[in-house]
Design a protein around this motif. Structure first.
Motif, PDB file in Angstrom:
ATOM      1  N   VAL A 130       0.807  -1.307  -0.015  1.00  0.00           N
ATOM      2  CA  VAL A 130      -0.125  -0.118  -0.014  1.00  0.00           C
ATOM      3  C   VAL A 130       1.068   1.176  -0.183  1.00  0.00           C
ATOM      4  CG1 VAL A 130      -1.707   1.232   1.274  1.00  0.00           C
ATOM      5  CG2 VAL A 130      -1.685  -1.163   1.202  1.00  0.00           C
ATOM      6  N   GLN A 131       0.527   2.111  -1.052  1.00  0.00           N
ATOM      7  CA  GLN A 131       1.209   3.494  -0.795  1.00  0.00           C
ATOM      8  C   GLN A 131       0.409   4.570  -0.703  1.00  0.00           C
ATOM      9  OE1 GLN A 131       2.804   3.595  -5.059  1.00  0.00           O
ATOM     10  NE2 GLN A 131       4.634   2.780  -4.304  1.00  0.00           N
ATOM     11  N   LEU A 132       0.853   5.247   0.190  1.00  0.00           N
ATOM     12  CA  LEU A 132       0.183   6.445   0.868  1.00  0.00           C
ATOM     13  C   LEU A 132       1.028   7.765   0.483  1.00  0.00           C
ATOM     14  CD1 LEU A 132      -0.281   5.223   4.667  1.00  0.00           C
ATOM     15  CD2 LEU A 132      -2.082   5.136   2.603  1.00  0.00           C
ATOM     16  N   GLN A 133       0.259   8.692  -0.077  1.00  0.00           N
ATOM     17  CA  GLN A 133       1.021   9.941  -0.437  1.00  0.00           C
ATOM     18  C   GLN A 133       0.251  11.389   0.106  1.00  0.00           C
ATOM     19  OE1 GLN A 133       3.885  10.654  -2.269  1.00  0.00           O
ATOM     20  NE2 GLN A 133       3.608  12.496  -1.648  1.00  0.00           N
ATOM     21  N   ALA A 134       0.618  11.799   0.988  1.00  0.00           N
ATOM     22  CA  ALA A 134       0.114  12.834   1.558  1.00  0.00           C
ATOM     23  C   ALA A 134       0.350  14.418   0.819  1.00  0.00           C
ATOM     24  CB  ALA A 134       0.606  12.924   3.143  1.00  0.00           C
ATOM     25  N   SER A 135      -0.362  15.260   0.695  1.00  0.00           N
ATOM     26  CA  SER A 135      -0.090  16.374  -0.021  1.00  0.00           C
ATOM     27  C   SER A 135      -1.144  17.541   0.433  1.00  0.00           C
ATOM     28  CB  SER A 135      -0.276  16.347  -1.434  1.00  0.00           C
ATOM     29  OG  SER A 135      -1.773  15.885  -1.710  1.00  0.00           O
ATOM     30  N   PHE A 179     -10.678  20.509  13.098  1.00  0.00           N
ATOM     31  CA  PHE A 179     -10.179  19.683  12.084  1.00  0.00           C
ATOM     32  C   PHE A 179     -11.250  18.685  11.914  1.00  0.00           C
ATOM     33  CE2 PHE A 179      -5.081  19.850  12.728  1.00  0.00           C
ATOM     34  CZ  PHE A 179      -5.263  21.166  12.600  1.00  0.00           C
ATOM     35  N   THR A 180     -11.576  18.137  10.681  1.00  0.00           N
ATOM     36  CA  THR A 180     -12.505  17.429  10.234  1.00  0.00           C
ATOM     37  C   THR A 180     -11.793  16.081   9.118  1.00  0.00           C
ATOM     38  OG1 THR A 180     -14.277  18.977  10.232  1.00  0.00           O
ATOM     39  CG2 THR A 180     -14.594  16.934   8.765  1.00  0.00           C
ATOM     40  N   ILE A 181     -11.991  15.196   9.420  1.00  0.00           N
ATOM     41  CA  ILE A 181     -11.473  14.000   8.348  1.00  0.00           C
ATOM     42  C   ILE A 181     -12.790  13.327   7.606  1.00  0.00           C
ATOM     43  CG2 ILE A 181     -11.802  12.018  10.204  1.00  0.00           C
ATOM     44  CD1 ILE A 181      -9.097  10.925   9.175  1.00  0.00           C
ATOM     45  N   SER A 182     -12.318  13.040   6.438  1.00  0.00           N
ATOM     46  CA  SER A 182     -13.297  12.504   5.562  1.00  0.00           C
ATOM     47  C   SER A 182     -12.772  11.814   4.296  1.00  0.00           C
ATOM     48  CB  SER A 182     -14.153  13.692   4.883  1.00  0.00           C
ATOM     49  OG  SER A 182     -13.332  14.631   4.017  1.00  0.00           O
ATOM     50  N   ARG A 183     -13.420  11.370   3.687  1.00  0.00           N
ATOM     51  CA  ARG A 183     -12.995  10.042   2.509  1.00  0.00           C
ATOM     52  C   ARG A 183     -13.647  10.178   1.167  1.00  0.00           C
ATOM     53  NH1 ARG A 183     -13.476   4.814   5.253  1.00  0.00           N
ATOM     54  NH2 ARG A 183     -15.646   4.906   4.481  1.00  0.00           N
ATOM     55  N   ASP A 184     -13.050  10.087   0.362  1.00  0.00           N
ATOM     56  CA  ASP A 184     -13.619   9.815  -1.189  1.00  0.00           C
ATOM     57  C   ASP A 184     -13.349   8.664  -1.630  1.00  0.00           C
ATOM     58  OD1 ASP A 184     -14.685   9.890  -3.833  1.00  0.00           O
ATOM     59  OD2 ASP A 184     -13.931  11.967  -4.059  1.00  0.00           O
ATOM     60  N   ASN A 185     -14.078   7.863  -1.366  1.00  0.00           N
ATOM     61  CA  ASN A 185     -13.708   6.221  -2.091  1.00  0.00           C
ATOM     62  C   ASN A 185     -13.405   6.092  -3.477  1.00  0.00           C
ATOM     63  OD1 ASN A 185     -14.007   5.309   0.695  1.00  0.00           O
ATOM     64  ND2 ASN A 185     -16.140   4.749   0.385  1.00  0.00           N
ATOM     65  N   ALA A 186     -14.272   6.807  -4.279  1.00  0.00           N
ATOM     66  CA  ALA A 186     -13.837   6.801  -5.611  1.00  0.00           C
ATOM     67  C   ALA A 186     -12.539   7.250  -6.144  1.00  0.00           C
ATOM     68  CB  ALA A 186     -14.950   7.736  -6.272  1.00  0.00           C
ATOM     69  N   LYS A 187     -12.105   8.099  -5.223  1.00  0.00           N
ATOM     70  CA  LYS A 187     -10.950   8.736  -5.475  1.00  0.00           C
ATOM     71  C   LYS A 187      -9.649   8.083  -4.545  1.00  0.00           C
ATOM     72  CE  LYS A 187     -12.189  13.188  -6.871  1.00  0.00           C
ATOM     73  NZ  LYS A 187     -12.113  15.089  -6.823  1.00  0.00           N
ATOM     74  N   SER A 188     -10.057   7.326  -3.895  1.00  0.00           N
ATOM     75  CA  SER A 188      -9.071   6.490  -2.769  1.00  0.00           C
ATOM     76  C   SER A 188      -8.290   7.390  -2.066  1.00  0.00           C
ATOM     77  CB  SER A 188      -8.348   5.469  -3.555  1.00  0.00           C
ATOM     78  OG  SER A 188      -8.947   4.488  -4.159  1.00  0.00           O
ATOM     79  N   THR A 189      -8.831   8.587  -1.666  1.00  0.00           N
ATOM     80  CA  THR A 189      -8.260   9.639  -0.915  1.00  0.00           C
ATOM     81  C   THR A 189      -9.218   9.854   0.254  1.00  0.00           C
ATOM     82  OG1 THR A 189      -7.601  10.438  -3.116  1.00  0.00           O
ATOM     83  CG2 THR A 189      -7.566  12.047  -1.202  1.00  0.00           C
ATOM     84  N   VAL A 190      -8.198  10.291   1.319  1.00  0.00           N
ATOM     85  CA  VAL A 190      -8.639  10.539   2.773  1.00  0.00           C
ATOM     86  C   VAL A 190      -8.279  12.214   2.755  1.00  0.00           C
ATOM     87  CG1 VAL A 190      -8.789  10.479   5.166  1.00  0.00           C
ATOM     88  CG2 VAL A 190      -8.806   8.243   3.760  1.00  0.00           C
ATOM     89  N   THR A 216      -4.235   7.123  -1.687  1.00  0.00           N
ATOM     90  CA  THR A 216      -3.917   5.734  -1.363  1.00  0.00           C
ATOM     91  C   THR A 216      -3.989   4.669  -2.649  1.00  0.00           C
ATOM     92  OG1 THR A 216      -6.151   4.733  -0.816  1.00  0.00           O
ATOM     93  CG2 THR A 216      -4.773   5.600   1.041  1.00  0.00           C
ATOM     94  N   SER A 217      -3.290   3.541  -2.671  1.00  0.00           N
ATOM     95  CA  SER A 217      -3.212   2.973  -3.859  1.00  0.00           C
ATOM     96  C   SER A 217      -4.331   1.897  -3.935  1.00  0.00           C
ATOM     97  CB  SER A 217      -1.703   2.223  -4.215  1.00  0.00           C
ATOM     98  OG  SER A 217      -1.560   1.169  -2.947  1.00  0.00           O
ATOM     99  N   GLY A 218      -4.785   1.696  -5.178  1.00  0.00           N
ATOM    100  CA  GLY A 218      -6.084   0.663  -5.353  1.00  0.00           C
ATOM    101  C   GLY A 218      -7.266   1.130  -4.466  1.00  0.00           C
ATOM    102  N   SER A 219      -7.866  -0.095  -4.085  1.00  0.00           N
ATOM    103  CA  SER A 219      -9.413  -0.151  -3.437  1.00  0.00           C
ATOM    104  C   SER A 219      -9.018  -0.214  -1.753  1.00  0.00           C
ATOM    105  CB  SER A 219     -10.379  -0.852  -4.121  1.00  0.00           C
ATOM    106  OG  SER A 219     -10.398  -0.458  -5.337  1.00  0.00           O
ATOM    107  N   THR A 220      -7.768   0.252  -1.479  1.00  0.00           N
ATOM    108  CA  THR A 220      -7.582  -0.050  -0.183  1.00  0.00           C
ATOM    109  C   THR A 220      -8.338   0.702   1.026  1.00  0.00           C
ATOM    110  OG1 THR A 220      -5.616   1.975  -0.111  1.00  0.00           O
ATOM    111  CG2 THR A 220      -5.211  -0.617  -0.801  1.00  0.00           C
ATOM    112  N   LEU A 221      -9.166   1.660   0.590  1.00  0.00           N
ATOM    113  CA  LEU A 221      -9.817   2.094   1.788  1.00  0.00           C
ATOM    114  C   LEU A 221     -11.110   1.096   2.075  1.00  0.00           C
ATOM    115  CD1 LEU A 221     -10.102   5.845   0.774  1.00  0.00           C
ATOM    116  CD2 LEU A 221      -8.746   4.724   2.241  1.00  0.00           C
TER     117      LEU A 221
END
Length: 126
Positions: free
Chosen positions: A1-6, A69-80, A23-28
């Motif tokens: 699994v690769q994680l890339q913060a930006s 601070f608020t955390i959220s997720r976009d599964n379609a983009k595999s991004t938190v 994140t890489s792939g459908s890892t969420l």
């Protein structure tokens, strides 16, 4: 699994930033993602976590940033995302995202996360 913060950068006090953890792939589906920060000379601290889709996508936010601070997720983009509002100079730090399996149990314990991405620097200054 690769994680890339930006998404880090320089922002004035009171401003906002949104950090992304790609994140890489459908890892969420199976990973919980946490956000941590570490200021120079200080220990790394946990900020927030969102559990895997399979675990309901529940969130945890540390008391000292709750309401800002608020955390959220976009599964379609595999991004938190970590939305940070009303930023203060003391929020300046290197921010990292990390992954663990499924739940946010012990979400603010960095030793619970086996997977880490590189950090993104946030500087809050006028």
């Amino acid at each position: 699994v690769q994680l890339q913060a930006s998404g880090g950068g320089l922002v004035q006090p009171g401003g906002s930033l949104r950090l992304s953890c790609a994140t890489s792939g459908s890892t969420l589906n199976i990973l919980a993602i946490g956000w941590f920060r570490q200021a120079p000379g200080k220990r790394r601290v946990g900020l927030a976590c969102i559990s895997s889709s399979a675990s309901g996508g529940t969130t945890e936010v540390s008391e000292f940033v709750k309401g800002r601070f608020t955390i959220s997720r976009d599964n379609a983009k595999s991004t938190v995302y970590l939305q940070m509002d009303s930023l203060k100079p003391e929020d300046s730090a290197m921010y990292h995202c990390a992954a663990k399996w499924h739940t946010c149990h012990s979400y603010n314990d960095d030793s619970a996360y086996p997977m880490w991405g590189q950090g993104t620097l946030v500087t809050v200054s006028s």
